[in-house]
Scaffold this motif. Sequence first.
Motif, PDB file in Angstrom:
ATOM      1  N   ALA A 192       0.728  -1.106  -0.048  1.00 55.81           N
ATOM      2  CA  ALA A 192      -0.002  -0.128  -0.030  1.00 55.81           C
ATOM      3  C   ALA A 192       0.768   1.286  -0.033  1.00 55.81           C
ATOM      4  CB  ALA A 192      -0.994   0.123   1.178  1.00 55.81           C
ATOM      5  N   GLY A 193       2.215   1.064   0.293  1.00 56.87           N
ATOM      6  CA  GLY A 193       2.897   2.177   0.818  1.00 56.87           C
ATOM      7  C   GLY A 193       4.198   1.800   1.063  1.00 56.87           C
ATOM      8  N   VAL A 194       5.215   2.735   1.433  1.00 54.72           N
ATOM      9  CA  VAL A 194       6.348   2.267   1.847  1.00 54.72           C
ATOM     10  C   VAL A 194       6.784   3.639   2.683  1.00 54.72           C
ATOM     11  CG1 VAL A 194       7.640   3.528  -0.214  1.00 54.72           C
ATOM     12  CG2 VAL A 194       8.787   1.749   1.264  1.00 54.72           C
ATOM     13  N   ILE A 195       7.685   3.389   3.961  1.00 58.85           N
ATOM     14  CA  ILE A 195       8.413   4.537   4.570  1.00 58.85           C
ATOM     15  C   ILE A 195       9.675   4.466   4.295  1.00 58.85           C
ATOM     16  CG2 ILE A 195       8.821   5.168   6.933  1.00 58.85           C
ATOM     17  CD1 ILE A 195       6.519   3.566   8.134  1.00 58.85           C
ATOM     18  N   LEU A 196      10.132   5.475   3.804  1.00 57.74           N
ATOM     19  CA  LEU A 196      11.645   5.643   3.611  1.00 57.74           C
ATOM     20  C   LEU A 196      12.680   5.863   4.994  1.00 57.74           C
ATOM     21  CD1 LEU A 196      11.839   7.420  -0.009  1.00 57.74           C
ATOM     22  CD2 LEU A 196      11.784   4.913   0.649  1.00 57.74           C
ATOM     23  N   THR A 197      13.879   5.434   5.078  1.00 62.05           N
ATOM     24  CA  THR A 197      14.567   5.860   6.129  1.00 62.05           C
ATOM     25  C   THR A 197      15.657   6.656   5.553  1.00 62.05           C
ATOM     26  OG1 THR A 197      14.397   3.694   7.054  1.00 62.05           O
ATOM     27  CG2 THR A 197      16.090   4.956   8.001  1.00 62.05           C
ATOM     28  N   LEU A 198      16.144   7.805   6.020  1.00 59.84           N
ATOM     29  CA  LEU A 198      17.263   8.608   5.733  1.00 59.84           C
ATOM     30  C   LEU A 198      17.750   8.928   6.913  1.00 59.84           C
ATOM     31  CD1 LEU A 198      14.673   9.560   3.979  1.00 59.84           C
ATOM     32  CD2 LEU A 198      16.389  10.838   2.471  1.00 59.84           C
ATOM     33  N   HIS A 199      19.173   9.464   6.876  1.00 60.77           N
ATOM     34  CA  HIS A 199      20.145  10.086   8.022  1.00 60.77           C
ATOM     35  C   HIS A 199      20.687  11.380   7.407  1.00 60.77           C
ATOM     36  CE1 HIS A 199      19.856   5.542   9.179  1.00 60.77           C
ATOM     37  NE2 HIS A 199      19.917   6.068  10.318  1.00 60.77           N
ATOM     38  N   HIS A 200      21.740  11.338   6.905  1.00 63.59           N
ATOM     39  CA  HIS A 200      22.321  12.500   6.374  1.00 63.59           C
ATOM     40  C   HIS A 200      22.057  12.903   4.994  1.00 63.59           C
ATOM     41  CE1 HIS A 200      25.210  12.897   9.762  1.00 63.59           C
ATOM     42  NE2 HIS A 200      25.379  11.653   9.618  1.00 63.59           N
ATOM     43  N   VAL A 201      21.671  14.216   4.791  1.00 68.07           N
ATOM     44  CA  VAL A 201      21.509  14.713   3.345  1.00 68.07           C
ATOM     45  C   VAL A 201      22.495  15.708   3.301  1.00 68.07           C
ATOM     46  CG1 VAL A 201      20.127  15.843   1.759  1.00 68.07           C
ATOM     47  CG2 VAL A 201      19.165  14.148   3.377  1.00 68.07           C
ATOM     48  N   ARG A 202      23.360  15.750   2.581  1.00 66.76           N
ATOM     49  CA  ARG A 202      24.625  16.836   2.572  1.00 66.76           C
ATOM     50  C   ARG A 202      25.424  16.497   1.059  1.00 66.76           C
ATOM     51  NH1 ARG A 202      27.678  15.044   8.267  1.00 66.76           N
ATOM     52  NH2 ARG A 202      28.385  12.996   7.420  1.00 66.76           N
ATOM     53  N   PRO A 203      26.208  17.754   0.656  1.00 67.72           N
ATOM     54  CA  PRO A 203      26.959  17.525  -0.538  1.00 67.72           C
ATOM     55  C   PRO A 203      27.781  16.290  -0.465  1.00 67.72           C
ATOM     56  CG  PRO A 203      26.817  19.863   0.128  1.00 67.72           C
ATOM     57  CD  PRO A 203      26.158  18.923   1.253  1.00 67.72           C
ATOM     58  N   GLN A 204      28.101  15.398  -1.279  1.00 68.37           N
ATOM     59  CA  GLN A 204      29.052  14.353  -1.589  1.00 68.37           C
ATOM     60  C   GLN A 204      30.249  14.634  -0.737  1.00 68.37           C
ATOM     61  OE1 GLN A 204      28.428  11.207  -3.108  1.00 68.37           O
ATOM     62  NE2 GLN A 204      30.168  10.972  -1.570  1.00 68.37           N
ATOM     63  N   GLY A 205      30.813  13.842   0.073  1.00 66.98           N
ATOM     64  CA  GLY A 205      32.332  14.390   0.549  1.00 66.98           C
ATOM     65  C   GLY A 205      33.430  13.399  -0.588  1.00 66.98           C
ATOM     66  N   GLY A 206      34.596  13.552   0.328  1.00 65.87           N
ATOM     67  CA  GLY A 206      35.574  13.094  -0.701  1.00 65.87           C
ATOM     68  C   GLY A 206      35.484  11.402  -0.858  1.00 65.87           C
ATOM     69  N   ASP A 207      36.280  11.149  -1.800  1.00 64.83           N
ATOM     70  CA  ASP A 207      36.271   9.572  -2.284  1.00 64.83           C
ATOM     71  C   ASP A 207      37.157   9.000  -1.053  1.00 64.83           C
ATOM     72  OD1 ASP A 207      34.719   9.945  -4.427  1.00 64.83           O
ATOM     73  OD2 ASP A 207      36.474  10.413  -5.632  1.00 64.83           O
ATOM     74  N   GLY A 208      37.456   7.560  -1.280  1.00 65.12           N
ATOM     75  CA  GLY A 208      38.373   7.044  -0.417  1.00 65.12           C
ATOM     76  C   GLY A 208      37.514   6.365   0.782  1.00 65.12           C
ATOM     77  N   PHE A 209      38.241   6.523   2.109  1.00 63.64           N
ATOM     78  CA  PHE A 209      37.682   5.626   3.195  1.00 63.64           C
ATOM     79  C   PHE A 209      36.391   6.472   3.689  1.00 63.64           C
ATOM     80  CE2 PHE A 209      37.902   5.287   7.907  1.00 63.64           C
ATOM     81  CZ  PHE A 209      37.375   3.927   7.981  1.00 63.64           C
ATOM     82  N   ARG A 210      35.117   5.938   3.566  1.00 65.51           N
ATOM     83  CA  ARG A 210      33.909   6.434   3.935  1.00 65.51           C
ATOM     84  C   ARG A 210      33.077   5.253   4.166  1.00 65.51           C
ATOM     85  NH1 ARG A 210      30.971   8.291  -0.061  1.00 65.51           N
ATOM     86  NH2 ARG A 210      29.805   9.834   1.294  1.00 65.51           N
ATOM     87  N   PRO A 211      33.271   4.672   5.470  1.00 70.83           N
ATOM     88  CA  PRO A 211      32.677   3.260   5.786  1.00 70.83           C
ATOM     89  C   PRO A 211      31.028   3.882   6.160  1.00 70.83           C
ATOM     90  CG  PRO A 211      34.066   4.147   7.582  1.00 70.83           C
ATOM     91  CD  PRO A 211      34.413   5.081   6.377  1.00 70.83           C
ATOM     92  N   ASN A 212      30.927   4.863   6.510  1.00 70.36           N
ATOM     93  CA  ASN A 212      29.564   5.464   6.816  1.00 70.36           C
ATOM     94  C   ASN A 212      28.851   5.976   5.808  1.00 70.36           C
ATOM     95  OD1 ASN A 212      29.078   4.272   9.753  1.00 70.36           O
ATOM     96  ND2 ASN A 212      30.831   5.861  10.192  1.00 70.36           N
ATOM     97  N   GLY A 213      29.165   5.919   4.530  1.00 72.85           N
ATOM     98  CA  GLY A 213      28.655   6.630   3.437  1.00 72.85           C
ATOM     99  C   GLY A 213      27.279   6.203   3.111  1.00 72.85           C
ATOM    100  N   LEU A 214      26.993   4.904   3.395  1.00 76.51           N
ATOM    101  CA  LEU A 214      25.538   4.558   3.358  1.00 76.51           C
ATOM    102  C   LEU A 214      24.775   5.286   4.052  1.00 76.51           C
ATOM    103  CD1 LEU A 214      24.882   1.358   5.357  1.00 76.51           C
ATOM    104  CD2 LEU A 214      26.537   2.876   6.046  1.00 76.51           C
ATOM    105  N   LEU A 215      25.079   6.312   5.024  1.00 78.57           N
ATOM    106  CA  LEU A 215      24.206   6.982   5.808  1.00 78.57           C
ATOM    107  C   LEU A 215      24.089   8.309   5.140  1.00 78.57           C
ATOM    108  CD1 LEU A 215      25.313   6.108   9.432  1.00 78.57           C
ATOM    109  CD2 LEU A 215      23.288   5.017   8.012  1.00 78.57           C
ATOM    110  N   GLU A 216      24.529   8.692   4.024  1.00 77.15           N
ATOM    111  CA  GLU A 216      24.804  10.021   3.411  1.00 77.15           C
ATOM    112  C   GLU A 216      24.040   9.833   1.804  1.00 77.15           C
ATOM    113  OE1 GLU A 216      28.398  11.934   3.598  1.00 77.15           O
ATOM    114  OE2 GLU A 216      28.837  11.147   5.733  1.00 77.15           O
TER     115      GLU A 216
END
Length: 350
Positions: free
Chosen positions: A31-55
């Motif tokens: 019938a519908g869906v609830i979306l989960t979000l955490h951070h919304v911000r400009p893309q950070g740098g490449d490389g080590f970003r293990p919490n990137g899934l939260l952005e």
Amino acid sequence: MNLRHKAFSAAFAAISATGADRWGRGLAQGAGVILTLHHVRPQGGDGFRPNGLLEITPGFLDATLRLIRAEGYDLVSLDEALQRLTAPRKGRFFVALTFDDGYRDNVEHAWPVLAQHGAPWTLFVTTGFADRTARLWWRELEEAIRALSEIELTLPDGRFSARTGSDAEKQRAFNKLYWRLRKQPEAILLSAISDLAGQAGIDAAAIVERECLPWETLRALSGAPGVTIGAHTLSHPMLAKHEEAFARAEIVESKARLEKEFGLAVRHFAYPVGDPTSAGPRDFALAREAGFACAVTTRPGHLFAEHAEHPHALPRVSLNGLHQSEAAVRAMLSGLPFWLWNRGRGVKAG
């Protein structure tokens, strides 16, 4: 990327290639869906970003909302989502937007996009982040590993050591240590990360101050049109890892604190982390007893009419940084990846 995200990534690609997001809706879309979000911000740098899934980026949020509108779907509040479970509108798929924890960028970068689209949203607030007393331990772990060239920790289940000179080494070390600590009692997890942060000279309180909204902003936000404030505990613990009295206090007292601060009823709750190892039937019962109209997990799935009987164990779908593409969003809205993941079961409330 863990097994679940790899599975979903493969499903998104297959669904896009076959056009199943169109023809498979009748099979899997709820019938519908609830979306989960955490951070919304400009893309950070490449490389080590293990919490990137939260952005995700503001641009991706904008593109997602445009796609939802273009498909003729309704953007609704959590209150309306609950109403539609008991009184469905045939042919009117709905999407509810929820943001966890209470980050500054939700106001700075997400809110302008949401307002442009007239999209209601719910912000689940952890009171300890606003108080600057709780810990963003996953960010502490990231920053400590970023700062160190090697790791040495003594844990109850044995020694952990890793080289962390390169980005690839840092990513491997984070993945191994994160999931090893997640299996431990939370006190051990917090102690180990404190030890590591101390070695790296990381100020845990400064991370919370930098990332999280203060009370004065939250008070102003609580009265804004289209904004709903929900509770997300006092200190963001994985509730299922704790004794019942502790879990009850985290749930009940967070509701009371927010209602005192804002002078309004707080009707919705989100379980921290929210997977089956962090929230289960006992915690669902505690949220119900606390008087919440609904409570949301991070178990992936759409909402079906049967969820009206389980409003304190509602699934959500993560709109996250690992899958910032139109194909991924179309697949998520079709419901097919979660139908496959849940083996055809629409409701999982145990």
